[in-house]
Scaffold this active site. Structure first.
Site, mmCIF file in Angstrom:
data_model
loop_
_atom_site.group_PDB
_atom_site.id
_atom_site.type_symbol
_atom_site.label_atom_id
_atom_site.label_comp_id
_atom_site.label_asym_id
_atom_site.label_seq_id
_atom_site.Cartn_x
_atom_site.Cartn_y
_atom_site.Cartn_z
ATOM 1 N N PRO A 92 33.112 9.841 -55.709
ATOM 2 C CA PRO A 92 32.752 9.138 -56.948
ATOM 3 C C PRO A 92 32.230 7.741 -56.650
ATOM 4 O O PRO A 92 32.557 7.162 -55.610
ATOM 5 C CB PRO A 92 34.069 9.076 -57.719
ATOM 6 C CG PRO A 92 35.149 9.292 -56.719
ATOM 7 C CD PRO A 92 34.574 10.047 -55.572
ATOM 8 N N GLY A 96 35.948 2.462 -54.933
ATOM 9 C CA GLY A 96 36.590 1.863 -53.764
ATOM 10 C C GLY A 96 36.372 2.670 -52.507
ATOM 11 O O GLY A 96 37.015 2.432 -51.486
ATOM 12 N N LEU A 97 35.447 3.649 -52.566
ATOM 13 C CA LEU A 97 35.232 4.510 -51.403
ATOM 14 C C LEU A 97 33.929 4.183 -50.676
ATOM 15 O O LEU A 97 33.495 4.943 -49.813
ATOM 16 C CB LEU A 97 35.247 5.986 -51.839
ATOM 17 C CG LEU A 97 36.562 6.427 -52.487
ATOM 18 C CD1 LEU A 97 36.496 7.887 -52.923
ATOM 19 C CD2 LEU A 97 37.741 6.221 -51.532
ATOM 20 N N SER A 99 30.829 4.038 -51.770
ATOM 21 C CA SER A 99 29.716 4.954 -52.047
ATOM 22 C C SER A 99 28.367 4.239 -52.002
ATOM 23 O O SER A 99 27.366 4.837 -51.605
ATOM 24 C CB SER A 99 29.906 5.632 -53.399
ATOM 25 O OG SER A 99 29.910 4.659 -54.422
ATOM 26 N N ASP A 143 32.015 -2.154 -45.668
ATOM 27 C CA ASP A 143 31.558 -0.837 -46.119
ATOM 28 C C ASP A 143 30.325 -0.390 -45.330
ATOM 29 O O ASP A 143 30.225 0.773 -44.932
ATOM 30 C CB ASP A 143 31.209 -0.878 -47.613
ATOM 31 C CG ASP A 143 32.442 -0.938 -48.499
ATOM 32 O OD1 ASP A 143 33.525 -1.248 -47.974
ATOM 33 O OD2 ASP A 143 32.318 -0.681 -49.709
HETATM 34 O O1 PMV Z 1 33.935 -1.833 -52.857
HETATM 35 P P1 PMV Z 1 35.309 -1.489 -52.436
HETATM 36 O O2 PMV Z 1 36.187 -1.194 -53.599
HETATM 37 O O3 PMV Z 1 35.342 -0.461 -51.391
HETATM 38 O O4 PMV Z 1 35.969 -2.819 -51.847
HETATM 39 C C1 PMV Z 1 35.531 -3.403 -50.672
HETATM 40 C C2 PMV Z 1 36.610 -4.243 -50.077
HETATM 41 C C3 PMV Z 1 36.706 -5.690 -50.482
HETATM 42 O O5 PMV Z 1 37.488 -6.321 -49.469
HETATM 43 C C4 PMV Z 1 37.431 -5.837 -51.823
HETATM 44 C C5 PMV Z 1 35.353 -6.380 -50.612
HETATM 45 C C6 PMV Z 1 34.631 -6.558 -49.285
HETATM 46 O O6 PMV Z 1 33.405 -6.759 -49.332
HETATM 47 O O7 PMV Z 1 35.269 -6.532 -48.215
#
Ligand code: PMV
Length: 304
Positions: A92, A96-97, A99, A143
């Site tokens: 999804p 927080g994954l 995507s 990410d």
């Molecule tokens: O976008 P998310 O929900 O996977 O969050 C990323 C992790 C954070 O530490 C909150 C933001 C970041 O850029 O590191």
């Protein structure tokens, strides 16, 4: 040019260290055996379609996806700029994954394959990082690093990610328990609290950094019971930053009650996803989380 270019970007979860990583701390992030796939073919006009999310974008159009698509096309070879790109997500969005980073990496790879452009991992990560800055504002880059490189990574902002060897893939369950605000809003919210209460938040970030260091050792020596306890503690610290919600608390409790070694929110929080580390218990944990979740999967963490 070949007829079709394909690309994959991996989805991720953060095992420990989210938010603190934006402010210079370390984090441990793991690729999922799920991601986002892209398929690019030559077309009269550039277009990007994500049927599963019911969105489409063209460069010059409004919205973040259109801006990201324009940036990725500009970075590609000219012959890969008139394309139709179809996106198939296995996770999804806004949960927080990772995507959005996975989508960017998938598109970059598909465009490069279409035009025969050889790209290093560093270059793919750099281009995906520019896309993430559009999607997420002050993103740490974590990410993009995992979407591109896979595996289990120790990440510090501005430094090359370090692959953690040891016992991956780690058996886990990931569940999206509710929708949530965009990452950029949650990151800005934590930054405001940090500015208002530098001592308290600084101490939380320092403890999170110590948990990450300890967790790295537990991954390396396969002590998943202790790794789970460290994740539980990280969750409590994130709750102190007001990042948890009743739905996340319920899901973490339910996972621990049926045998998870540890459970925590993962990513930006304020809703979204939680992760449970569950060696030997992943079926029971997935069953316990199903009625509490919008989406739940048994996963192997740290593949690729
Ligand atoms: O976008 P998310 O929900 O996977 O969050 C990323 C992790 C954070 O530490 C909150 C933001 C970041 O850029 O590191």
């Amino acid at each position: 040019m070949i007829a079709e270019g394909r690309g994959l970007g991996r989805a991720k979860t953060i095992l420990l260290g989210e938010h603190a990583v934006v402010h210079g701390g370390p984090a441990l992030a793991a690729a999922l055996d799920l991601g986002v796939r892209a398929r690019a073919v030559a077309a009269p006009e550039p277009r990007l379609r994500v049927p599963a999310w019911d969105v489409e974008a063209a460069p010059g159009g409004g919205g973040d996806l259109a801006r990201v698509f324009a940036v990725l096309l500009d970075a590609a070879r000219p012959e890969a700029r008139r394309v139709e790109v179809a996106i198939e997500p296995e996770v999804p969005s806004r949960a927080g994954l990772g995507s959005s980073a996975a989508l960017a990496v998938a598109v970059i790879r598909a465009l490069a394959e279409l035009s025969g452009e050889p790209l290093s991992e560093d270059e793919i990560e750099a281009r995906a990082g520019r896309a993430e800055a559009i999607f997420h504002g002050k993103a740490s880059g974590i990410d993009a690093a995992v979407a591109c490189r896979g595996g289990l990574l120790r990440f510090v902002r501005g430094e090359p990610p370090v692959r953690v060897e040891g016992c991956p893939p780690l058996p886990a369950v990931v569940a999206q328990v509710e929708p949530r605000a965009p990452t950029s809003e949650m990151v800005a919210r934590v930054a405001r609290v940090y500015e208002a209460e530098p001592r308290r938040v600084g101490a939380i970030f320092a403890e999170i950094a110590a948990l990450v260091e300890a967790a790295e050792g537990r991954v390396a020596d396969g002590d998943l019971a202790e790794l789970g306890r460290l994740m539980d503690r990280n969750h409590r610290l994130l709750s102190e930053l007001d990042l948890s919600t009743p739905a996340l608390e319920r899901a973490c409790r339910a996972a621990r009650a049926v045998g998870a070694a540890g459970a925590k929110l993962t990513g930006a929080g304020g809703g979204g996803c939680m992760i449970a580390l569950c060696p030997g218990y992943d079926e029971a944990v997935a069953a316990a989380l199903a009625p509490l979740s919008l989406w739940v999967r048994r996963v192997g963490l740290g593949r690729g």
